[in-house]
Design an enzyme around this catalytic site. Structure first.
Site, PDB file in Angstrom:
ATOM      1  N   GLY A  53       1.949   3.009  -2.588  1.00 48.67           N
ATOM      2  CA  GLY A  53       1.698   3.930  -3.692  1.00 48.67           C
ATOM      3  C   GLY A  53       2.427   3.541  -4.956  1.00 48.67           C
ATOM      4  O   GLY A  53       2.733   4.398  -5.793  1.00 48.67           O
TER       5      GLY A  53
ATOM      6  N   THR B 212       3.131  14.343  -3.613  1.00 46.13           N
ATOM      7  CA  THR B 212       2.447  15.343  -2.786  1.00 46.13           C
ATOM      8  C   THR B 212       0.934  15.329  -3.008  1.00 46.13           C
ATOM      9  O   THR B 212       0.253  16.319  -2.774  1.00 46.13           O
ATOM     10  CB  THR B 212       3.001  16.744  -3.089  1.00 46.13           C
ATOM     11  OG1 THR B 212       2.842  17.014  -4.500  1.00 46.13           O
ATOM     12  CG2 THR B 212       4.470  16.852  -2.720  1.00 46.13           C
TER      13      THR B 212
ATOM     14  N   HIS C  72      -3.764  -1.763  -6.856  1.00 44.64           N
ATOM     15  CA  HIS C  72      -2.976  -0.599  -7.246  1.00 44.64           C
ATOM     16  C   HIS C  72      -3.926   0.501  -7.707  1.00 44.64           C
ATOM     17  O   HIS C  72      -4.700   0.303  -8.636  1.00 44.64           O
ATOM     18  CB  HIS C  72      -1.990  -0.961  -8.357  1.00 44.64           C
ATOM     19  CG  HIS C  72      -0.904  -1.872  -7.881  1.00 44.64           C
ATOM     20  ND1 HIS C  72       0.104  -2.329  -8.704  1.00 44.64           N
ATOM     21  CD2 HIS C  72      -0.659  -2.413  -6.672  1.00 44.64           C
ATOM     22  CE1 HIS C  72       0.920  -3.115  -7.999  1.00 44.64           C
ATOM     23  NE2 HIS C  72       0.465  -3.171  -6.773  1.00 44.64           N
TER      24      HIS C  72
ATOM     25  N   ASP D 145       0.819  -1.227   0.000  1.00 46.63           N
ATOM     26  CA  ASP D 145       0.000   0.000   0.000  1.00 46.63           C
ATOM     27  C   ASP D 145       0.848   1.271   0.000  1.00 46.63           C
ATOM     28  O   ASP D 145       0.385   2.328   0.429  1.00 46.63           O
ATOM     29  CB  ASP D 145      -0.959   0.036   1.202  1.00 46.63           C
ATOM     30  CG  ASP D 145      -1.778  -1.227   1.350  1.00 46.63           C
ATOM     31  OD1 ASP D 145      -2.420  -1.623   0.363  1.00 46.63           O
ATOM     32  OD2 ASP D 145      -1.758  -1.824   2.439  1.00 46.63           O
TER      33      ASP D 145
END
Length: 431
Positions: free
Chosen positions: A16, A415, A42, A14
């Site tokens: 990313g 971000t 995903h 998990d």
């Protein structure tokens, strides 16, 4: 010159990986899944639209990128058919972009039944599997009784072998677990439907990848789960049933290890874990709840809430070693926005001593207490920032401390969930 890059998770999954793989796919000719099954989720977010994939590689949304499912993946015909249907409904020509190894073991309904019966029988000692049959499918592979994608080329032989295998598994279900048996006819029908629809996607993957490399095409190898779910190197027995570390990119695809050029390790700016197992930096307080809520920490596959905690640099250093990590990608930095103080785990307290290395034994890891370094947080928003210098000073100091104490450079910072919400300091492909 063509470059092969492996992307792996440095935590318990998990992290990313889907976003990073999708981001990098405009540089490559192919994306390869090399282990795991449809237990992995995903998540891709492009211009605010979310797509969740389980089996199909994360490059599927890109034009002119070949998506390859390697031999290390255990493949559920029903899950793949549903995923392709979903993509095609969204206008994605999935079949034009997808290739499948004939050596992929099949995950069939009796594997799912066995997985769920076992977890039920374990009760409080349950591992916390996704219940999707992944473990039993890998067991059949190791026991040399698995049915593979390529076996469907001879329907009569496939049917005969299926009957023999199902006699064995239904015996276990009925007489050991007192569970319902699985219908042979339904399993055979599902498998033959898969063959009829998708046999044209089956190809010799090692030869395909060798050809792409000769043609000067970059290739990206997409890992599933994370380093500490690895069957050998993870927090056993609270692990998955495949090798999730970078070495599996070679064995799970047929590319020689000499042809893997670099490994990008992904870690969140904090830590999460789904299911049972040791988690030294877990926060069971308001800060942990804040991370879970702000980070939307629910599994893409199971929808189970993720346990949250501070970033564990002891574990990250071990992940860097067992994966030969070349550089790091830090995700979900924005989730830390607004926290007044942050902590990094720099060592453990174990057996009345300070320990700077992560024990492999799960019972020992449970007894490890984190030793933290405290840093100032930041109040400014980092969401969507794409230039490193625009980050708050405290955020930059936090990242620099991760680099310093992990010994691995940070090349990419996420971000936000969207593809564009990324800071790229150094491109893994040198572009």
């Amino acid at each position: 010159m063509a470059k092969n890059v492996v992307v792996v998770g440095c935590q318990w999954g998990d992290e990313g990986k889907g976003k990073l793989v999708d981001l990098l796919t405009d540089r490559v000719g192919a994306v390869v899944r090399f282990q795991g099954g449809h237990n992995a989720g995903h998540t891709l977010v492009i211009k605010g639209k979310k797509t969740i994939l389980h089996l199909v590689p994360s490059g599927i949304l890109r034009n002119n990128v070949l998506c390859v499912i390697g031999n290390g993946v255990v493949l559920s015909p029903s899950a793949l058919m549903e995923e392709i249907r979903m993509l095609e409904q969204e206008g994605v020509p999935a079949q034009e972009r997808l290739k499948i190894s004939p050596a992929c073991p099949l995950v069939l309904p009796y594997h799912v039944a066995l997985d769920q019966a076992r977890e039920t029988a374990r009760g409080e000692r349950a591992i916390g599997t996704t219940g999707r049959g992944i473990g039993p499918a890998y067991e059949d592979k190791v026991a040399r009784r698995t049915l593979r994608v390529g076996d469907l080329s001879d329907e009569n032989r496939f049917a005969a072998n299926l009957a023999e295998i199902m006699d064995y598994h239904n015996f276990i279900l009925r007489d050991y677990y007192q569970a319902e048996v699985v219908s042979y006819e339904q399993v055979l029908e599902q498998a033959l439907e898969f063959k009829a629809k998708f046999s044209h996607l089956v190809t010799d993957v090692p030869m395909l990848l060798a050809k792409l490399r000769r043609e000067g095409k970059n290739i990206l190898f997409e890992g599933a789960q994370g380093a500490f779910l690895d069957i050998d190197h993870g927090t056993y027995p609270f692990v998955t049933s495949s090798n999730t570390t970078a070495g599996s990119a070679a064995t799970g695809s047929g590319v020689g290890p000499h042809d893997l050029d670099c490994v990008v390790g992904i870690t969140k700016a904090y830590a999460t874990r789904v299911g049972h197992g040791p988690f030294p930096t877990e926060l069971e307080d308001d800060t942990g709840a804040h991370l879970a809520q702000r980070g939307q920490e629910f599994g893409a596959t199971t929808h189970r809430p993720r346990r949250c905690g501070w970033l564990d640099l002891v574990a990250l250093r071990r992940a860097a070693i067992i994966n030969s990590i070349s550089s790091l990608c830090i995700t979900k930095l924005d989730v830390l926005d607004g926290l007044k103080r942050l902590c990094l785990c720099v060592a453990y307290h174990y057996n009345e001593e300070q320990c700077s290395e992560m024990p492999l034994d799960s019972d020992a890891l449970v007894r490890c207490k984190p030793i933290y370094m405290e840093l100032l947080g930041w109040q400014e928003s980092t969401v969507g920032i794409t230039e490193y210098e625009q980050l708050p000073l405290a955020a930059r100091l936090y990242l620099e401390k991760i680099e310093e104490l992990s010994g691995v450079p940070i090349d990419i910072i996420s971000t936000g969930a969207d593809r564009e919400q990324t800071i790229i300091l150094r491109d893994p492909y040198g572009i």
